[in-house]
Scaffold this active site. Structure first.
Site, short mmCIF file in Angstrom:
data_model
loop_
_atom_site.label_atom_id
_atom_site.label_comp_id
_atom_site.label_asym_id
_atom_site.label_seq_id
_atom_site.Cartn_x
_atom_site.Cartn_y
_atom_site.Cartn_z
N ASP A 282 1.06 -1.29 0.17
CA ASP A 282 -0.12 -0.01 -0.02
C ASP A 282 0.88 1.27 -0.12
OD1 ASP A 282 -2.48 1.22 -0.03
OD2 ASP A 282 -3.18 0.47 1.84
N GLY A 283 0.38 2.54 -0.30
CA GLY A 283 0.99 3.56 -0.57
C GLY A 283 0.09 4.79 0.09
N GLU B 143 1.96 3.80 -4.18
CA GLU B 143 1.44 2.43 -4.34
C GLU B 143 2.61 1.77 -5.35
OE1 GLU B 143 -1.30 0.98 -3.25
OE2 GLU B 143 -2.54 2.80 -2.83
N ASP C 206 -4.99 -2.47 -2.85
CA ASP C 206 -6.18 -1.92 -3.08
C ASP C 206 -6.21 -0.96 -4.20
OD1 ASP C 206 -4.92 0.31 -2.03
OD2 ASP C 206 -5.98 0.22 0.12
N HIS D 295 -9.70 -0.20 3.29
CA HIS D 295 -10.37 -0.09 4.41
C HIS D 295 -11.78 -0.99 4.49
CE1 HIS D 295 -7.69 3.43 4.58
NE2 HIS D 295 -8.05 3.78 3.33
N ASP E 141 -1.38 -0.43 4.93
CA ASP E 141 -1.75 0.97 5.13
C ASP E 141 -1.44 1.84 6.26
OD1 ASP E 141 -3.97 3.24 3.94
OD2 ASP E 141 -4.55 2.80 5.88
#
Length: 239
Positions: A11-12, A50, A72, A128, A138
């Site tokens: 994640d980023g 990301e 995501d 989320h 995240d």
């Protein structure tokens, strides 16, 4: 979850997009170990972070092992599974003729993927949505621009404390095959540096009319919408 594959959550994050950024990744190997990776990205964008997370994770694992990467980011998934081949054929240009943004990171991901003897499977998860691995990646990414720098784990999976559940039923984002002719999927505009999605041309036209420097475009599918936004320096998370 495959017992023989290395499982990665990446994640980023960027505060301000552009703004101070960070990236995070969880690498769970078949020998029962978990390593968390993360870092500060400086002044950057969410999309760059990301991509950076995926780059750093793939640089960390052996080239021989099979990998399942959960993210995501539809931008990352579509780039690696749908857009990359066309970009390369067009000399790193999008279907609309614009230069591909973040080309340096895309090229590095391409190099890493081509150099592997093991396979890579890209899987999309909703952000989320309570997926423990995604939520932790995240949190790692967000900690760096916030200046808190997460305490990164490196040890046995049995002591990790975060469930990395089987996500075999994960649904991928829409593919190129979902493109429809005729009726638009959406209309996009950028006014004063702020992107927006519209359901009708009338809404879009009303927003951009008389606005200096405004940009607008029609998208015929979900992936085309994402590609247009990425060419403008944004992602679907921004609209």
């Amino acid at each position: 979850m495959s017992e023989d594959a290395t499982v990665i959550f990446s994640d980023g994050a960027a505060k301000g997009n552009p703004g101070p950024g960070g990236w995070g990744a969880i690498v769970a190997t078949a020998d029962g170990r978990v390593v968390e990776l993360g870092g500060y990205g400086g002044e950057t964008t969410n999309n760059r972070m990301e991509l950076t997370a995926a780059v750093r994770a793939l640089e960390h694992v052996d080239e021989e092992c099979d990998c399942i990467i959960y993210t995501d980011s539809s931008y990352l998934i579509q780039g690696m599974t749908a857009w990359m081949k066309g970009w390369k054929k067009r000399g790193w240009r999008t279907s609309s003729g614009d230069a591909v943004l973040n080309r340096d990171l895309w090229e590095r991901l391409d190099e890493l993927q081509e150099a592997r003897s093991g396979s890579i499977e890209w899987r999309h998860v909703r952000g989320h949505a309570g997926v423990a691995g995604n939520e932790r990646a995240d949190a790692i990414a967000a900690s760096f621009p916030e200046g808190t720098d997460a305490d990164l784990y490196d040890g046995p999976r049995g002591d990790y404390g975060i469930p990395l559940e089987d996500l075999s039923e994960t649904t991928p984002p829409p593919s190129k095959g979902s493109k429809r002719r005729g009726r638009a999927y959406s209309y996009l505009s950028v006014v004063g540096g702020s992107p927006m999605r519209h359901r009708t041309w009338a809404e879009c036209e009303k927003r951009v009319s008389g606005q200096p420097g405004a940009r607008y475009k029609k998208a015929m599918s979900a992936d085309e919408e994402s590609e247009i936004l990425s060419a403008w320096g944004y992602s679907t998370d921004d609209v």
